[in-house]
Design an enzyme around this catalytic site. Structure first.
Site, PDB file in Angstrom:
ATOM      1  N   LYS A  48     -25.211 -18.050  56.033  1.00  7.98           N
ATOM      2  CA  LYS A  48     -24.035 -18.353  55.218  1.00  7.98           C
ATOM      3  C   LYS A  48     -24.005 -17.536  53.935  1.00  7.98           C
ATOM      4  O   LYS A  48     -23.180 -17.778  53.054  1.00  7.98           O
ATOM      5  CB  LYS A  48     -24.001 -19.850  54.878  1.00  7.98           C
ATOM      6  CG  LYS A  48     -24.044 -20.767  56.097  1.00  7.98           C
ATOM      7  CD  LYS A  48     -24.190 -22.218  55.695  1.00  7.98           C
ATOM      8  CE  LYS A  48     -24.524 -23.093  56.905  1.00  7.98           C
ATOM      9  NZ  LYS A  48     -24.867 -24.469  56.509  1.00  7.98           N
TER      10      LYS A  48
ATOM     11  N   PRO B 122     -18.047 -22.666  53.497  1.00 12.92           N
ATOM     12  CA  PRO B 122     -18.074 -21.730  54.616  1.00 12.92           C
ATOM     13  C   PRO B 122     -19.370 -21.774  55.410  1.00 12.92           C
ATOM     14  O   PRO B 122     -20.449 -21.806  54.847  1.00 12.92           O
ATOM     15  CB  PRO B 122     -17.927 -20.364  53.959  1.00 12.92           C
ATOM     16  CG  PRO B 122     -17.522 -20.628  52.568  1.00 12.92           C
ATOM     17  CD  PRO B 122     -18.050 -21.965  52.211  1.00 12.92           C
ATOM     18  N   GLU B 123     -19.243 -21.791  56.716  1.00 15.48           N
ATOM     19  CA  GLU B 123     -20.373 -21.625  57.623  1.00 15.48           C
ATOM     20  C   GLU B 123     -20.296 -20.186  58.144  1.00 15.48           C
ATOM     21  O   GLU B 123     -19.455 -19.413  57.696  1.00 15.48           O
ATOM     22  CB  GLU B 123     -20.282 -22.678  58.743  1.00 15.48           C
ATOM     23  CG  GLU B 123     -20.215 -24.096  58.182  1.00 15.48           C
ATOM     24  CD  GLU B 123     -20.166 -25.204  59.234  1.00 15.48           C
ATOM     25  OE1 GLU B 123     -20.621 -24.977  60.363  1.00 15.48           O
ATOM     26  OE2 GLU B 123     -19.669 -26.300  58.913  1.00 15.48           O
TER      27      GLU B 123
ATOM     28  N   ARG C 244     -26.062 -36.803  55.479  1.00 11.51           N
ATOM     29  CA  ARG C 244     -24.782 -36.125  55.718  1.00 11.51           C
ATOM     30  C   ARG C 244     -24.001 -36.955  56.730  1.00 11.51           C
ATOM     31  O   ARG C 244     -24.571 -37.748  57.471  1.00 11.51           O
ATOM     32  CB  ARG C 244     -24.984 -34.722  56.319  1.00 11.51           C
ATOM     33  CG  ARG C 244     -26.078 -33.893  55.702  1.00 11.51           C
ATOM     34  CD  ARG C 244     -25.745 -33.418  54.310  1.00 11.51           C
ATOM     35  NE  ARG C 244     -24.517 -32.649  54.243  1.00 11.51           N
ATOM     36  CZ  ARG C 244     -24.420 -31.346  54.532  1.00 11.51           C
ATOM     37  NH1 ARG C 244     -25.469 -30.679  54.921  1.00 11.51           N
ATOM     38  NH2 ARG C 244     -23.269 -30.709  54.428  1.00 11.51           N
TER      39      ARG C 244
END
Length: 273
Positions: free
Chosen positions: A59, A2-3, A263
């Site tokens: 977050k 989740p952001e 990433r």
DNA sequence: ACGGAAACCTGGACGC
DNA sequence: TGCGTCCAGGTTTCCG
């Protein structure tokens, strides 16, 4: 996973469910998700406390208690489930890490990889991860000028700056890629090389991407009773993330995946300068 | 002091 | 089917 939008949706859905409830007891099923210093004091610290509210910081999800507060961070796979009289036990295939039994209902923190974190702190807002957060990406107070200042102070790739929680809080790998695509900006550009019109585009893109995501997270509303629910179906709003090799929705060129700061970044070689 | 890389963990997807 | 490899939406810590 989740952001900020996902955690915000969680906070809003969880609030009416647990605000004002009392924690009867806390059971540590998989202690590794609790930082070592308080691994054996968490249960003692929360027992008997009342949940005063549900907040989000970047977050992080916070539960302020009558004494101190609980901090959840979901990292990749962390998840919250809710049980009560109607569905009293977690299904056997679920990796429950921590259970909070309330005077009515039970909250379960679940994480198959155990990378998420659950902790109690006397002053939750003071832990380093939260104290050093930058301005919140979902806040209406994140002005263009604020973003301009943040970008001007770094020569890192703009994608990497967007991910830095101490600069802006709440943006993760998905929505940073999405925002840069929407703003038609190359994620590799040094942050301080962006010019005023580009910064305005990026600000607009971040705001609209996050707002759209929040709408989707709330509609349908989060269902804490269903272990398979957890933000399924969000990929349908994604324009670039996870679409390597597929045609760009704007110009048709093949979406590329590049590595930045260990990433994946997804971008279009055609229309993101 | 800084940026890059590894560590933390497990499971699912994919190729052979 | 089985095995190996790669990948994962995040943060902290370590190392040169």
């Amino acid at each position: 996973m989740p952001e900020a939008p996902e955690v915000e949706a969680l906070a809003r859905a969880l609030r009416p469910l647990i605000r004002g409830r009392k924690i009867r007891c806390c059971r540590l099923v998989h202690p590794v998700v609790v930082p070592a210093p308080q691994r054996f004091s968490l249960a003692r610290n929360v027992r008997g406390a009342r949940i005063l509210g549900v907040k989000r910081r970047g977050k992080y999800l916070l539960l302020p208690l009558s004494r101190g507060g609980i901090i959840f961070h979901f990292r990749f796979d962390g998840q919250l489930l809710w049980f009560d009289e109607s569905n009293n036990t977690p299904p056997p295939n679920i990796h429950v890490d921590v259970l909070f039994h309330l005077d009515r209902g039970t909250i379960a923190f679940v994480d198959p990889r155990h990378l998420g974190r659950v902790e109690w702190h006397e002053s939750p807002e003071q832990i380093p991860g939260i104290r050093f957060l930058g301005p919140d990406a979902l806040s209406p107070r994140l002005a263009v000028s604020t973003l301009a200042g943040i970008l001007s102070r770094s020569d890192h790739p703009v994608k990497v700056v967007l991910l830095d929680q101490t600069r802006i809080a709440g943006i993760g790998n998905i929505y940073s890629s999405e925002s840069l695509w929407r703003a038609r900006l190359d994620p590799r550009r040094p942050a301080n090389s962006l010019r005023a019109p580009e910064i305005r585009r990026l600000h607009k893109a971040v705001v609209s991407v996050l707002r759209r995501a929040l709408e989707c997270c709330q509609n349908p509303a989060p269902d804490f009773r269903d272990p398979s629910w957890w933000f399924t179906g969000l990929d349908r709003i994604l324009a670039v993330y996870g679409r390597e090799g597929k045609p760009c929705r704007r110009c048709g060129r093949k979406i590329r995946r590049i590595a930045q700061a260990q990433r994946s970044t997804f971008c279009c070689p055609g229309c993101q300068e």
